[in-house]
Design a protein around this motif. Structure first.
Motif, PDB file in Angstrom:
ATOM      1  N   ARG A 135       0.830  -1.202   0.000  1.00  0.00           N
ATOM      2  CA  ARG A 135       0.000   0.000   0.000  1.00  0.00           C
ATOM      3  C   ARG A 135       0.865   1.252   0.000  1.00  0.00           C
ATOM      4  O   ARG A 135       0.534   2.260  -0.617  1.00  0.00           O
ATOM      5  N   ARG A 136       1.995   1.199   0.697  1.00  0.00           N
ATOM      6  CA  ARG A 136       2.918   2.339   0.732  1.00  0.00           C
ATOM      7  C   ARG A 136       3.744   2.444  -0.540  1.00  0.00           C
ATOM      8  O   ARG A 136       4.402   3.454  -0.782  1.00  0.00           O
ATOM      9  N   GLY A 137       3.739   1.370  -1.358  1.00  0.00           N
ATOM     10  CA  GLY A 137       4.587   1.353  -2.539  1.00  0.00           C
ATOM     11  C   GLY A 137       6.028   1.020  -2.209  1.00  0.00           C
ATOM     12  O   GLY A 137       6.934   1.313  -2.990  1.00  0.00           O
ATOM     13  N   GLY A 138       6.251   0.398  -1.065  1.00  0.00           N
ATOM     14  CA  GLY A 138       7.607   0.054  -0.646  1.00  0.00           C
ATOM     15  C   GLY A 138       8.074  -1.247  -1.270  1.00  0.00           C
ATOM     16  O   GLY A 138       7.904  -2.332  -0.680  1.00  0.00           O
ATOM     17  N   VAL A 139       8.658  -1.162  -2.456  1.00  0.00           N
ATOM     18  CA  VAL A 139       9.065  -2.371  -3.182  1.00  0.00           C
ATOM     19  C   VAL A 139      10.120  -3.152  -2.400  1.00  0.00           C
ATOM     20  O   VAL A 139      10.066  -4.391  -2.313  1.00  0.00           O
ATOM     21  N   SER A 140      11.072  -2.463  -1.807  1.00  0.00           N
ATOM     22  CA  SER A 140      12.135  -3.157  -1.050  1.00  0.00           C
ATOM     23  C   SER A 140      11.550  -3.921   0.132  1.00  0.00           C
ATOM     24  O   SER A 140      11.932  -5.073   0.391  1.00  0.00           O
ATOM     25  N   ASP A 141      10.621  -3.279   0.868  1.00  0.00           N
ATOM     26  CA  ASP A 141       9.995  -3.961   2.006  1.00  0.00           C
ATOM     27  C   ASP A 141       9.170  -5.149   1.533  1.00  0.00           C
ATOM     28  O   ASP A 141       9.178  -6.218   2.161  1.00  0.00           O
ATOM     29  N   CYS A 142       8.455  -4.966   0.426  1.00  0.00           N
ATOM     30  CA  CYS A 142       7.667  -6.087  -0.121  1.00  0.00           C
ATOM     31  C   CYS A 142       8.581  -7.250  -0.482  1.00  0.00           C
ATOM     32  O   CYS A 142       8.272  -8.419  -0.195  1.00  0.00           O
ATOM     33  N   ALA A 143       9.703  -6.950  -1.111  1.00  0.00           N
ATOM     34  CA  ALA A 143      10.642  -7.997  -1.515  1.00  0.00           C
ATOM     35  C   ALA A 143      11.201  -8.707  -0.287  1.00  0.00           C
ATOM     36  O   ALA A 143      11.339  -9.941  -0.273  1.00  0.00           O
ATOM     37  N   ARG A 144      11.540  -7.938   0.739  1.00  0.00           N
ATOM     38  CA  ARG A 144      12.107  -8.533   1.962  1.00  0.00           C
ATOM     39  C   ARG A 144      11.114  -9.488   2.620  1.00  0.00           C
ATOM     40  O   ARG A 144      11.475 -10.604   3.017  1.00  0.00           O
ATOM     41  N   ILE A 145       9.851  -9.075   2.692  1.00  0.00           N
ATOM     42  CA  ILE A 145       8.835  -9.914   3.338  1.00  0.00           C
ATOM     43  C   ILE A 145       8.534 -11.141   2.485  1.00  0.00           C
ATOM     44  O   ILE A 145       8.451 -12.274   2.997  1.00  0.00           O
ATOM     45  N   LEU A 146       8.371 -10.936   1.158  1.00  0.00           N
ATOM     46  CA  LEU A 146       8.097 -12.072   0.277  1.00  0.00           C
ATOM     47  C   LEU A 146       9.239 -13.085   0.307  1.00  0.00           C
ATOM     48  O   LEU A 146       9.013 -14.304   0.328  1.00  0.00           O
ATOM     49  N   ALA A 147      10.465 -12.585   0.297  1.00  0.00           N
ATOM     50  CA  ALA A 147      11.626 -13.483   0.319  1.00  0.00           C
ATOM     51  C   ALA A 147      11.622 -14.330   1.581  1.00  0.00           C
ATOM     52  O   ALA A 147      11.895 -15.545   1.539  1.00  0.00           O
ATOM     53  N   ALA A 148      11.303 -13.706   2.725  1.00  0.00           N
ATOM     54  CA  ALA A 148      11.274 -14.451   3.980  1.00  0.00           C
ATOM     55  C   ALA A 148      10.178 -15.509   3.973  1.00  0.00           C
ATOM     56  O   ALA A 148      10.375 -16.634   4.437  1.00  0.00           O
ATOM     57  N   LEU A 149       9.027 -15.166   3.425  1.00  0.00           N
ATOM     58  CA  LEU A 149       7.905 -16.110   3.399  1.00  0.00           C
ATOM     59  C   LEU A 149       8.099 -17.218   2.374  1.00  0.00           C
ATOM     60  O   LEU A 149       7.603 -18.337   2.550  1.00  0.00           O
ATOM     61  N   CYS A 150       8.835 -16.899   1.272  1.00  0.00           N
ATOM     62  CA  CYS A 150       9.083 -17.898   0.222  1.00  0.00           C
ATOM     63  C   CYS A 150      10.323 -18.746   0.509  1.00  0.00           C
ATOM     64  O   CYS A 150      10.486 -19.824  -0.084  1.00  0.00           O
ATOM     65  N   GLY A 151      11.214 -18.235   1.321  1.00  0.00           N
ATOM     66  CA  GLY A 151      12.492 -18.906   1.526  1.00  0.00           C
ATOM     67  C   GLY A 151      13.430 -18.701   0.348  1.00  0.00           C
ATOM     68  O   GLY A 151      14.234 -19.582   0.024  1.00  0.00           O
ATOM     69  N   LEU A 152      13.334 -17.532  -0.318  1.00  0.00           N
ATOM     70  CA  LEU A 152      14.162 -17.220  -1.477  1.00  0.00           C
ATOM     71  C   LEU A 152      15.098 -16.060  -1.143  1.00  0.00           C
ATOM     72  O   LEU A 152      14.831 -15.276  -0.226  1.00  0.00           O
ATOM     73  N   PRO A 153      16.193 -15.914  -1.892  1.00  0.00           N
ATOM     74  CA  PRO A 153      17.086 -14.772  -1.674  1.00  0.00           C
ATOM     75  C   PRO A 153      16.357 -13.457  -1.918  1.00  0.00           C
ATOM     76  O   PRO A 153      15.621 -13.313  -2.908  1.00  0.00           O
ATOM     77  N   ALA A 154      16.568 -12.482  -1.037  1.00  0.00           N
ATOM     78  CA  ALA A 154      15.882 -11.206  -1.141  1.00  0.00           C
ATOM     79  C   ALA A 154      16.211 -10.498  -2.462  1.00  0.00           C
ATOM     80  O   ALA A 154      15.348  -9.846  -3.067  1.00  0.00           O
TER      81      ALA A 154
END
Length: 380
Positions: free
Chosen positions: A291-310
């Motif tokens: 919602r904030r448009g924070g692509v870096s934060d989105c990537a960090r959270i998705l990476a943690a939930l997926c188990g993939l490199p940020a």
């Protein structure tokens, strides 16, 4: 015969001929003669006179002055309940043909004059109403679309399917007590202004499934959100869809309503998004970051939930490719409604491009989404 009748029109001034043209007892032959008068005021008086012969009205329907044709249009529109497309009486048939000619007049004020008088009449010929409803000028079509009792549900659905102009859809959406069929058709088109107007129409009948589908596509439509959060009687299913998709302002408006089940709203992802902690690694924090448009934060959270490199996830989000973003949401175990929100916010997709079908069904199968994720890793 009084003195005026005894005079030849050629010996009268414009005002005298206009007075003669207004009289109900002026002979038909004289009225027809005055229909060709050089003075606009005289021809307008003939156009307004109920005693004017039908053939003279037919002549005036081709008058060069818009004002004259407009006066004639109002007179014939007032007679519409008495007219019949199948009439065998000569004068009625001519009046009907003349009215149809005016309905197709090049000047909008002429056509609008007819629409204003017949829009809410229950006893005018249906062909007249259908022609006006399909007009490209909203000054003509909208009063009829919104007010005519002669328009049936099938007529409204056809107008949605084949709108003469985009504004036709908004006019249908604003019709009081709009039935479910046209409402469904408008929702399926997903046209921004008309769906917003539909949601703002408190008398429009909307099935819960239709509202759920609209809620699924509202992430990138602030006008839908603003209207939807004010709509009475939102069900628990709709609230569950909304809470993860609304912008901050719309969410605050929804939470401020005393009739809203806050527990239903809070059960959905993103309900706690405004207060989500920046270090959280869950669905609510992902929605807040998107919602904030924070692509870096989105990537960090998705990476943690997926188990993939940020870094892999960040590059995927920066490319704004919808299939990859939706596949990452699936891999992370996020809900379909959150994937819709992510696709619209992070990929900039339009409603018709969504990879989540109504009802929260993933448009891509699991094998395809798995391959999208593997491809990201292979190109890292």
């Amino acid at each position: 015969m009084d003195a005026m009748m005894a005079l030849s029109p050629r010996r009268m001034d414009d005002a005298g001929r206009a007075r003669l043209a207004e009289r109900a007892d002026t002979p038909p032959e004289m009225l027809f003669f005055l229909a060709n008068d050089p003075a606009t005021s005289v021809r307008a008086a003939i156009a307004a006179n109920a005693a004017t012969p039908a053939l003279a009205d037919q002549l005036l329907a081709r008058d060069t002055e818009t004002g004259v044709r407009r006066v004639l249009a109002r007179k014939l529109a007032a007679l519409a309940p008495l007219l019949d497309p199948e009439a065998t009486e000569r004068h009625r048939r001519i009046h009907w043909e003349t009215l149809l000619q005016l309905v197709q007049d090049v000047a909008v004020p002429v056509r609008a004059a007819i629409a204003d008088l017949v829009a809410e009449q229950p006893d005018v010929p249906r062909p007249l109403i259908l022609r006006l409803a399909h007009d490209i000028a909203m000054a003509v079509a909208e009063p009829v679309i919104r007010g005519s009792p002669l328009l049936e549900e099938a007529d409204l659905i056809w107008l949605v399917a084949k709108p003469p102009v985009p504004e036709t859809l908004v006019a249908v959406a604003r019709r009081p007590n709009l039935p479910e069929g046209p409402s469904d058709a408008l929702a399926e088109r997903a046209d921004g202004p008309s769906v917003a107007a539909l949601l703002a129409n408190a008398t429009a009948r909307l099935r819960e499934e239709t509202l759920v589908a609209i809620a699924d596509g509202c992430a990138a439509q602030k006008s839908w959100q603003a209207a939807l959060v004010r709509r009475p009687g939102l069900s628990e299913a709709v609230l569950r869809r909304l809470s993860g998709l609304l912008a901050e302002e719309a969410l605050r408006s929804l939470l401020a309503r005393p009739d809203i089940d806050k527990e239903a709203l809070g059960a959905a992802p993103g309900a706690a998004a405004p207060a989500a902690a920046s270090g959280a690694m869950d669905e609510a924090s992902f929605v807040a970051a998107a919602r904030r448009g924070g692509v870096s934060d989105c990537a960090r959270i998705l990476a943690a939930l997926c188990g993939l490199p940020a870094g892999v996830v960040l590059r995927a989000l920066e490319r704004r490719e919808a299939p990859a973003i939706v596949s990452l949401c699936w891999k992370a175990g996020l809900s379909p409604s959150t994937a819709v929100f992510a696709q619209m916010r992070l990929a900039g997709s339009k409603a018709e491009e969504l990879l989540i079908q109504p009802g929260g069904i993933w448009a891509m199968d699991k094998d395809l989404m798995r391959r999208h994720v593997e491809r990201l890793l292979a190109t890292a």
